[in-house]
Scaffold this motif. Structure first.
Motif, short mmCIF file in Angstrom:
data_model
loop_
_atom_site.label_atom_id
_atom_site.label_comp_id
_atom_site.label_asym_id
_atom_site.label_seq_id
_atom_site.Cartn_x
_atom_site.Cartn_y
_atom_site.Cartn_z
N LYS A 1 47.30 45.56 44.93
CA LYS A 1 46.93 44.16 45.18
C LYS A 1 47.96 43.41 46.02
O LYS A 1 47.59 42.60 46.87
CB LYS A 1 46.65 43.42 43.88
CG LYS A 1 47.85 43.19 43.00
CD LYS A 1 47.48 42.46 41.72
CE LYS A 1 48.72 42.26 40.88
NZ LYS A 1 48.42 41.56 39.65
N GLU B 1 39.55 48.74 38.77
CA GLU B 1 40.54 47.67 38.57
C GLU B 1 41.97 48.22 38.58
O GLU B 1 42.88 47.56 39.08
CB GLU B 1 40.28 46.92 37.26
CG GLU B 1 41.20 45.73 37.07
CD GLU B 1 40.92 44.93 35.82
OE1 GLU B 1 41.52 43.85 35.68
OE2 GLU B 1 40.14 45.39 34.97
N SER C 1 37.29 38.90 52.85
CA SER C 1 37.16 40.15 52.11
C SER C 1 38.07 40.15 50.88
O SER C 1 37.64 40.52 49.78
CB SER C 1 37.53 41.35 52.99
OG SER C 1 36.61 41.50 54.03
N GLU D 1 42.30 36.74 39.71
CA GLU D 1 42.32 35.66 38.72
C GLU D 1 42.29 34.34 39.46
O GLU D 1 42.91 34.17 40.50
CB GLU D 1 43.56 35.78 37.85
CG GLU D 1 43.60 37.07 37.06
CD GLU D 1 44.92 37.30 36.35
OE1 GLU D 1 45.77 36.40 36.36
OE2 GLU D 1 45.09 38.39 35.79
N GLU D 2 41.56 33.40 38.90
CA GLU D 2 41.47 32.07 39.54
C GLU D 2 42.80 31.36 39.55
O GLU D 2 43.61 31.44 38.72
CB GLU D 2 40.43 31.20 38.80
CG GLU D 2 39.04 31.77 38.89
CD GLU D 2 38.50 31.89 40.33
OE1 GLU D 2 38.77 31.00 41.14
OE2 GLU D 2 37.85 32.89 40.60
N TYR E 1 39.34 37.64 49.15
CA TYR E 1 38.92 36.71 48.11
C TYR E 1 37.57 37.03 47.50
O TYR E 1 37.14 36.37 46.55
CB TYR E 1 39.00 35.27 48.61
CG TYR E 1 40.44 34.79 48.66
CD1 TYR E 1 41.17 34.61 47.50
CD2 TYR E 1 41.07 34.58 49.88
CE1 TYR E 1 42.50 34.22 47.54
CE2 TYR E 1 42.40 34.18 49.93
CZ TYR E 1 43.11 34.01 48.76
OH TYR E 1 44.42 33.61 48.80
N SER E 2 36.91 38.06 48.01
CA SER E 2 35.65 38.50 47.40
C SER E 2 35.88 39.44 46.22
O SER E 2 34.96 39.77 45.48
CB SER E 2 34.77 39.21 48.45
OG SER E 2 35.29 40.50 48.74
N ILE E 3 37.11 39.84 46.01
CA ILE E 3 37.43 40.79 44.93
C ILE E 3 37.23 40.12 43.58
O ILE E 3 37.82 39.07 43.30
CB ILE E 3 38.88 41.31 45.05
CG1 ILE E 3 39.09 42.02 46.38
CG2 ILE E 3 39.23 42.24 43.88
CD1 ILE E 3 40.54 42.38 46.67
N SER E 4 36.42 40.73 42.74
CA SER E 4 36.11 40.13 41.44
C SER E 4 37.27 40.18 40.46
O SER E 4 37.29 39.41 39.52
CB SER E 4 34.88 40.82 40.83
OG SER E 4 35.14 42.19 40.60
N TRP E 5 38.24 41.04 40.71
CA TRP E 5 39.37 41.17 39.79
C TRP E 5 40.41 40.06 39.96
O TRP E 5 41.31 39.94 39.14
CB TRP E 5 40.07 42.52 39.97
CG TRP E 5 39.18 43.71 39.93
CD1 TRP E 5 38.93 44.57 40.97
CD2 TRP E 5 38.42 44.19 38.83
NE1 TRP E 5 38.06 45.55 40.58
CE2 TRP E 5 37.72 45.34 39.27
CE3 TRP E 5 38.24 43.77 37.51
CZ2 TRP E 5 36.90 46.07 38.43
CZ3 TRP E 5 37.40 44.50 36.69
CH2 TRP E 5 36.74 45.62 37.15
N GLU F 1 36.92 47.27 44.10
CA GLU F 1 35.87 46.70 43.25
C GLU F 1 35.41 47.70 42.20
O GLU F 1 35.01 47.32 41.10
CB GLU F 1 34.67 46.25 44.09
CG GLU F 1 34.82 44.88 44.69
CD GLU F 1 34.91 43.76 43.65
OE1 GLU F 1 34.28 43.83 42.57
OE2 GLU F 1 35.64 42.80 43.93
N LYS F 2 35.45 48.97 42.54
CA LYS F 2 35.01 50.02 41.62
C LYS F 2 36.05 50.35 40.56
O LYS F 2 35.74 50.94 39.54
CB LYS F 2 34.70 51.30 42.39
CG LYS F 2 33.55 51.21 43.34
CD LYS F 2 33.42 52.55 44.07
CE LYS F 2 32.46 52.50 45.22
NZ LYS F 2 32.45 53.76 45.99
#
Length: 171
Positions: free
Chosen positions: A138, A131, A162, A170-171, A164-168, A128-129
């Protein structure tokens, strides 16, 4: 201590440092990393990987699964090398090998899965810190989730949440 060391001449300091280097493995590794660089860090990394793997899949016999010893290899590597990327790599490796162990030998216990989930969460926090770090690992992050499917104690569900909580992502 500093006051006493200031009174030493260069020859005495060199002798003292050489004695410490020979006497203590941590001092040996620390000075090797500090002055010999990348090759030494890579050697420490490979040795830490082997320590972790040997707790689960030793060359001979059965793994002792001493989680504290495997995690200690990560902590020691981090302390000696100060290499953030490789430290995170070892953390993920710990979870990968633990997941492989479960898939090979069957369900373990809640404490084991708590340790795996905790370490995976630490890797997620680091991703998260950064990318760039996330992009580097990944595929391995997702592979652990996929490999954990069907494992008991809610292990897979916690890893999946955990991941799927990663903000990086892509949908």
């Amino acid at each position: 201590m500093k006051k006493q060391l200031r009174d030493y001449d260069q020859k005495a300091l060199i002798s003292l440092i050489t004695d410490l280097y020979k006497l203590n493995d941590d001092v040996h590794h620390y000075l090797s990393v500090k002055y010999l660089g990348e090759e030494t860090i890579q050697d420490l990394f490979v040795n830490a990987q082997k320590e972790i793997k040997d707790e689960f899949f030793p060359d001979k016999g059965f793994g002792k699964m001493r989680l504290a010893k495997a995690k200690g290899a990560i902590t020691n590597f981090k302390k000696l090398s100060n290499d953030h990327f490789r430290t995170v790599d070892l953390m993920l490796f710990y979870v990968e090998v633990g997941t492989e162990f479960t898939n090979t030998y069957g369900d373990i216990d809640g404490k084991f899965y708590d340790s795996m989930n905790s370490m995976y969460d630490k890797v997620i926090v680091e991703c998260e810190k950064d990318e760039t770090l996330f992009k580097e690992i990944k595929d391995r992050l997702y592979a652990v989730v996929a490999e954990s499917d069907g494992i008991g104690w809610g292990y897979h569900d916690v890893l999946e949440e955990s991941y799927y909580s990663i903000s990086w992502l892509e949908e």
